[in-house]
Design a protein around this motif. Sequence first.
Motif, PDB file in Angstrom:
ATOM      1  N   ARG A 102       1.927   0.800  -3.520  1.00 41.00           N
ATOM      2  CA  ARG A 102       0.694   0.229  -2.965  1.00 41.00           C
ATOM      3  C   ARG A 102       0.963  -1.054  -2.186  1.00 41.00           C
ATOM      4  O   ARG A 102       0.119  -1.488  -1.398  1.00 41.00           O
ATOM      5  CB  ARG A 102      -0.306  -0.040  -4.091  1.00 41.00           C
ATOM      6  CG  ARG A 102      -0.834   1.216  -4.770  1.00 41.00           C
ATOM      7  CD  ARG A 102      -2.033   0.920  -5.660  1.00 41.00           C
ATOM      8  NE  ARG A 102      -1.648   0.121  -6.815  1.00 41.00           N
ATOM      9  CZ  ARG A 102      -1.326   0.637  -8.002  1.00 41.00           C
ATOM     10  NH1 ARG A 102      -1.312   1.956  -8.171  1.00 41.00           N
ATOM     11  NH2 ARG A 102      -1.018  -0.149  -9.014  1.00 41.00           N
ATOM     12  N   ARG A 103       2.128  -1.657  -2.404  1.00 37.55           N
ATOM     13  CA  ARG A 103       2.445  -2.932  -1.764  1.00 37.55           C
ATOM     14  C   ARG A 103       3.379  -2.787  -0.561  1.00 37.55           C
ATOM     15  O   ARG A 103       3.567  -3.733   0.185  1.00 37.55           O
ATOM     16  CB  ARG A 103       3.111  -3.875  -2.781  1.00 37.55           C
ATOM     17  CG  ARG A 103       2.281  -4.110  -4.043  1.00 37.55           C
ATOM     18  CD  ARG A 103       3.070  -4.945  -5.030  1.00 37.55           C
ATOM     19  NE  ARG A 103       2.352  -5.149  -6.282  1.00 37.55           N
ATOM     20  CZ  ARG A 103       2.865  -5.752  -7.352  1.00 37.55           C
ATOM     21  NH1 ARG A 103       4.124  -6.182  -7.322  1.00 37.55           N
ATOM     22  NH2 ARG A 103       2.145  -5.899  -8.446  1.00 37.55           N
ATOM     23  N   ILE A 104       3.992  -1.634  -0.414  1.00 37.75           N
ATOM     24  CA  ILE A 104       4.988  -1.455   0.638  1.00 37.75           C
ATOM     25  C   ILE A 104       4.324  -1.413   2.005  1.00 37.75           C
ATOM     26  O   ILE A 104       3.386  -0.650   2.243  1.00 37.75           O
ATOM     27  CB  ILE A 104       5.803  -0.167   0.396  1.00 37.75           C
ATOM     28  CG1 ILE A 104       6.658  -0.328  -0.865  1.00 37.75           C
ATOM     29  CG2 ILE A 104       6.699   0.144   1.599  1.00 37.75           C
ATOM     30  CD1 ILE A 104       7.420   0.922  -1.238  1.00 37.75           C
ATOM     31  N   LYS A 105       4.816  -2.237   2.911  1.00 40.41           N
ATOM     32  CA  LYS A 105       4.288  -2.286   4.264  1.00 40.41           C
ATOM     33  C   LYS A 105       4.793  -1.080   5.070  1.00 40.41           C
ATOM     34  O   LYS A 105       5.848  -0.513   4.756  1.00 40.41           O
ATOM     35  CB  LYS A 105       4.720  -3.587   4.939  1.00 40.41           C
ATOM     36  CG  LYS A 105       4.226  -4.844   4.228  1.00 40.41           C
ATOM     37  CD  LYS A 105       4.772  -6.083   4.907  1.00 40.41           C
ATOM     38  CE  LYS A 105       4.316  -7.354   4.189  1.00 40.41           C
ATOM     39  NZ  LYS A 105       4.876  -8.574   4.809  1.00 40.41           N
ATOM     40  N   PRO A 106       4.067  -0.702   6.114  1.00 44.42           N
ATOM     41  CA  PRO A 106       4.494   0.452   6.923  1.00 44.42           C
ATOM     42  C   PRO A 106       5.925   0.333   7.457  1.00 44.42           C
ATOM     43  O   PRO A 106       6.660   1.327   7.457  1.00 44.42           O
ATOM     44  CB  PRO A 106       3.470   0.465   8.064  1.00 44.42           C
ATOM     45  CG  PRO A 106       2.245  -0.151   7.471  1.00 44.42           C
ATOM     46  CD  PRO A 106       2.745  -1.211   6.540  1.00 44.42           C
TER      47      PRO A 106
END
Length: 304
Positions: free
Chosen positions: A63-67
């Motif tokens: 849920r925290r990983i950026k694109p």
Amino acid sequence: MKIGRWNLAPVPALIVGIVAISFSAIFIKWSEAPASILGMYRLLFTVLLMAPFTGRAVRREMRRIKPVDGGLLFLSGLFLGLHFLFWIESLRHTSVASSMIVLSLQPVLVAIGAYAVFRERTGGAALLGMGMALAGTVLIGWGDIGFSREAVYGDVLSLLGTLAVSVHMLIGQRLCAHIPSHVYSFLVFLTAAGVLAAYNLAAGIGMTAYPAREWGIFLLLAVVPTVFGHLLFNSLLRVVGATTVSMSILGEPVGAILLAYLLLGEGITDYQALGGALTLAGLAVFLKTKRTAPSPERPARESA
């Protein structure tokens, strides 16, 4: 260094990892399955073994990983899959000694990439070590030219696999600065397994009709060199950096060649012995001249 809920000291973890990955080439030589199948099940079984311990953390971090990090995770998995495809196939065409010595060029390639990406500089003595290592690898290839064209083909595959794993480790150095290493490993192993599964489907390679002995080898590859090897090395990326981990893995060719001599009855030619000694000596010079302590403020930044 922390893997999930366990705290591990870097040096003992590194020693365990080196011993574990030394068995990889032996297990592969024992198998008759295609390279892409060996790589796929090795990674898939590793993911299944990790899932009970990392599943909750993976869901939380996803849920925290950026694109942009998601894209890098895919690329890291892609290059890891390519590494296994090329390197495992190389062992079908050349000896363990030749394939492993070519693979030992990984730290040199990582160092070059680290300069390009992280601006980590390499001094004159380290460059001398790189030159010695490259000369040793050329000598091994020259010896295999006299042995057979197939052996040279195997050396080229090993070199391609080395290039792929070097890119994988450089991406990992960046991502493990802010993604927990066990989460990174889980996602990258899963991606690489998916890449190899797609390759098998596209190539029409059967994925189930293998005898019990092969399934046992798939599991051994997951437990020994992957869980106790690659997983530990990924955890070290944030602590000491990609180049230092790569340089420290120099114990793998020595261990694999010794195991191949003891368990497979493979001999060592004069060219392999001389080229291997020159390669390892050059890499030792490289390691001696580099610093191994990463900065706590930047992603595993070290001069090695």
